[in-house]
Every structure is written in structure tokens, then in C-alpha cells.
Design a protein around this motif. Structure first.
Motif, PDB file in Angstrom:
ATOM      1  N   ARG A 153       0.829  -1.200   0.000  1.00 21.83           N
ATOM      2  CA  ARG A 153       0.000   0.000   0.000  1.00 21.83           C
ATOM      3  C   ARG A 153       0.865   1.254   0.000  1.00 21.83           C
ATOM      4  O   ARG A 153       0.616   2.194  -0.756  1.00 21.83           O
ATOM      5  CB  ARG A 153      -0.908  -0.024   1.236  1.00 21.83           C
ATOM      6  N   ILE A 154       1.897   1.262   0.823  1.00 23.93           N
ATOM      7  CA  ILE A 154       2.807   2.416   0.890  1.00 23.93           C
ATOM      8  C   ILE A 154       3.516   2.603  -0.443  1.00 23.93           C
ATOM      9  O   ILE A 154       3.656   3.723  -0.942  1.00 23.93           O
ATOM     10  CB  ILE A 154       3.816   2.241   2.044  1.00 23.93           C
ATOM     11  N   ARG A 155       3.955   1.500  -1.048  1.00 27.30           N
ATOM     12  CA  ARG A 155       4.644   1.579  -2.343  1.00 27.30           C
ATOM     13  C   ARG A 155       3.715   2.154  -3.414  1.00 27.30           C
ATOM     14  O   ARG A 155       4.120   3.008  -4.207  1.00 27.30           O
ATOM     15  CB  ARG A 155       5.140   0.191  -2.762  1.00 27.30           C
ATOM     16  N   LYS A 156       2.459   1.727  -3.424  1.00 27.75           N
ATOM     17  CA  LYS A 156       1.511   2.246  -4.416  1.00 27.75           C
ATOM     18  C   LYS A 156       1.254   3.737  -4.201  1.00 27.75           C
ATOM     19  O   LYS A 156       1.151   4.499  -5.164  1.00 27.75           O
ATOM     20  CB  LYS A 156       0.193   1.476  -4.341  1.00 27.75           C
ATOM     21  N   ILE A 157       1.157   4.154  -2.947  1.00 27.81           N
ATOM     22  CA  ILE A 157       0.952   5.580  -2.660  1.00 27.81           C
ATOM     23  C   ILE A 157       2.153   6.385  -3.127  1.00 27.81           C
ATOM     24  O   ILE A 157       2.005   7.457  -3.741  1.00 27.81           O
ATOM     25  CB  ILE A 157       0.682   5.786  -1.151  1.00 27.81           C
ATOM     26  N   GLU A 158       3.357   5.893  -2.876  1.00 27.24           N
ATOM     27  CA  GLU A 158       4.564   6.602  -3.303  1.00 27.24           C
ATOM     28  C   GLU A 158       4.657   6.654  -4.824  1.00 27.24           C
ATOM     29  O   GLU A 158       5.046   7.682  -5.385  1.00 27.24           O
ATOM     30  CB  GLU A 158       5.804   5.932  -2.713  1.00 27.24           C
ATOM     31  N   GLU A 159       4.274   5.574  -5.505  1.00 24.56           N
ATOM     32  CA  GLU A 159       4.296   5.574  -6.973  1.00 24.56           C
ATOM     33  C   GLU A 159       3.303   6.589  -7.518  1.00 24.56           C
ATOM     34  O   GLU A 159       3.607   7.316  -8.478  1.00 24.56           O
ATOM     35  CB  GLU A 159       3.980   4.181  -7.515  1.00 24.56           C
ATOM     36  N   ALA A 160       2.106   6.647  -6.932  1.00 24.81           N
ATOM     37  CA  ALA A 160       1.105   7.609  -7.384  1.00 24.81           C
ATOM     38  C   ALA A 160       1.575   9.036  -7.128  1.00 24.81           C
ATOM     39  O   ALA A 160       1.394   9.922  -7.972  1.00 24.81           O
ATOM     40  CB  ALA A 160      -0.220   7.353  -6.670  1.00 24.81           C
ATOM     41  N   ARG A 161       2.215   9.265  -5.981  1.00 19.31           N
ATOM     42  CA  ARG A 161       2.726  10.600  -5.675  1.00 19.31           C
ATOM     43  C   ARG A 161       3.830  10.993  -6.661  1.00 19.31           C
ATOM     44  O   ARG A 161       3.848  12.115  -7.178  1.00 19.31           O
ATOM     45  CB  ARG A 161       3.272  10.634  -4.247  1.00 19.31           C
ATOM     46  N   ASN A 162       4.733  10.072  -6.941  1.00 20.60           N
ATOM     47  CA  ASN A 162       5.806  10.358  -7.899  1.00 20.60           C
ATOM     48  C   ASN A 162       5.260  10.618  -9.294  1.00 20.60           C
ATOM     49  O   ASN A 162       5.737  11.510 -10.002  1.00 20.60           O
ATOM     50  CB  ASN A 162       6.807   9.203  -7.941  1.00 20.60           C
ATOM     51  N   GLU A 163       4.241   9.847  -9.688  1.00 17.34           N
ATOM     52  CA  GLU A 163       3.634  10.058 -10.997  1.00 17.34           C
ATOM     53  C   GLU A 163       2.969  11.430 -11.062  1.00 17.34           C
ATOM     54  O   GLU A 163       3.081  12.140 -12.065  1.00 17.34           O
ATOM     55  CB  GLU A 163       2.600   8.956 -11.264  1.00 17.34           C
ATOM     56  N   LYS A 164       2.301  11.821  -9.988  1.00 17.61           N
ATOM     57  CA  LYS A 164       1.652  13.135  -9.936  1.00 17.61           C
ATOM     58  C   LYS A 164       2.702  14.246 -10.014  1.00 17.61           C
ATOM     59  O   LYS A 164       2.515  15.241 -10.726  1.00 17.61           O
ATOM     60  CB  LYS A 164       0.845  13.246  -8.638  1.00 17.61           C
ATOM     61  N   LEU A 165       3.822  14.077  -9.296  1.00 16.88           N
ATOM     62  CA  LEU A 165       4.888  15.082  -9.353  1.00 16.88           C
ATOM     63  C   LEU A 165       5.469  15.188 -10.763  1.00 16.88           C
ATOM     64  O   LEU A 165       5.747  16.298 -11.245  1.00 16.88           O
ATOM     65  CB  LEU A 165       5.995  14.737  -8.359  1.00 16.88           C
ATOM     66  N   LEU A 166       5.641  14.061 -11.439  1.00 19.42           N
ATOM     67  CA  LEU A 166       6.149  14.090 -12.820  1.00 19.42           C
ATOM     68  C   LEU A 166       5.170  14.786 -13.751  1.00 19.42           C
ATOM     69  O   LEU A 166       5.570  15.568 -14.619  1.00 19.42           O
ATOM     70  CB  LEU A 166       6.437  12.670 -13.309  1.00 19.42           C
ATOM     71  N   GLU A 167       3.876  14.488 -13.582  1.00 23.85           N
ATOM     72  CA  GLU A 167       2.865  15.157 -14.417  1.00 23.85           C
ATOM     73  C   GLU A 167       2.894  16.660 -14.201  1.00 23.85           C
ATOM     74  O   GLU A 167       2.832  17.441 -15.158  1.00 23.85           O
ATOM     75  CB  GLU A 167       1.468  14.615 -14.094  1.00 23.85           C
ATOM     76  N   ASP A 168       2.962  17.070 -12.937  1.00 19.66           N
ATOM     77  CA  ASP A 168       3.003  18.503 -12.637  1.00 19.66           C
ATOM     78  C   ASP A 168       4.250  19.148 -13.216  1.00 19.66           C
ATOM     79  O   ASP A 168       4.195  20.266 -13.757  1.00 19.66           O
ATOM     80  CB  ASP A 168       2.945  18.730 -11.126  1.00 19.66           C
TER      81      ASP A 168
END
Length: 94
Positions: A70-85
């Protein structure tokens, strides 16, 4: 869908093995006439407590792995959001 079926089959086989092991242990304790009843009870309690301990170990390991996923998925989603931004900011700067 097949993963769920495979897991159910593996769980069923494991439960059958545990049931068979308990049955064989019970038969061996029942048929051993030279062992006092108190010793048989002590052995049976030891096996049952060992089983409970193993169940707890497996549960805690499963819970730990689940929380790590769960933590890994949250971190991946956060990193993806940062890349999109970052890409959006880079596109608007041109």
C-alpha cells in the motif's frame, strides 16, 4: 480470475494436510498405551499452541507485506503526480 481459483485450491490442499496431520497425531496419541494421559495432553497442547503461533506469524507477515504494498503504491502515485506537474509546468513555460 484464475489466481483466485489457484489460491483457493492451494488453501484447500493446505487445510487438508493440516487436518490429516492432526488426525494422525490424534490417532498416534490415542493408540500409544505406554504414554501417560498427562503427557499426551501436554503434547497435544504444545501442538495446538504451536499451530496458533504459526497462524499469528503468517498473519503478521501478510499484514506487513500488505501495508508495504500500500505504501509503495501511494509513493508511486505521488511520484507520478509530481512528474505530471513538472511536465505541465515545463510545457507552459515555452
Amino acid at each position: 480470475m484464475t489466481d483466485s481459483t489457484d489460491n483457493k485450491l492451494i488453501i484447500l490442499l493446505n487445510l487438508a494436510g493440516v487436518g490429516l496431520a492432526y488426525g494422525m497425531l490424534g490417532i498416534s496419541l490415542w493408540l500409544s498405551t505406554e504414554v501417560p494421559l498427562a503427557t499426551k495432553g501436554y503434547w497435544a497442547m504444545g501442538v495446538l499452541l504451536l499451530t496458533l503461533s504459526l497462524i499469528n506469524v503468517v498473519k503478521y507477515r501478510f499484514d506487513n507485506r500488505s501495508s508495504e504494498d500500500r505504501i509503495r503504491k501511494i509513493e508511486e502515485a505521488r511520484n507520478e503526480k509530481l512528474l505530471e506537474d513538472a511536465l505541465k509546468d515545463q510545457d507552459t513555460s515555452y
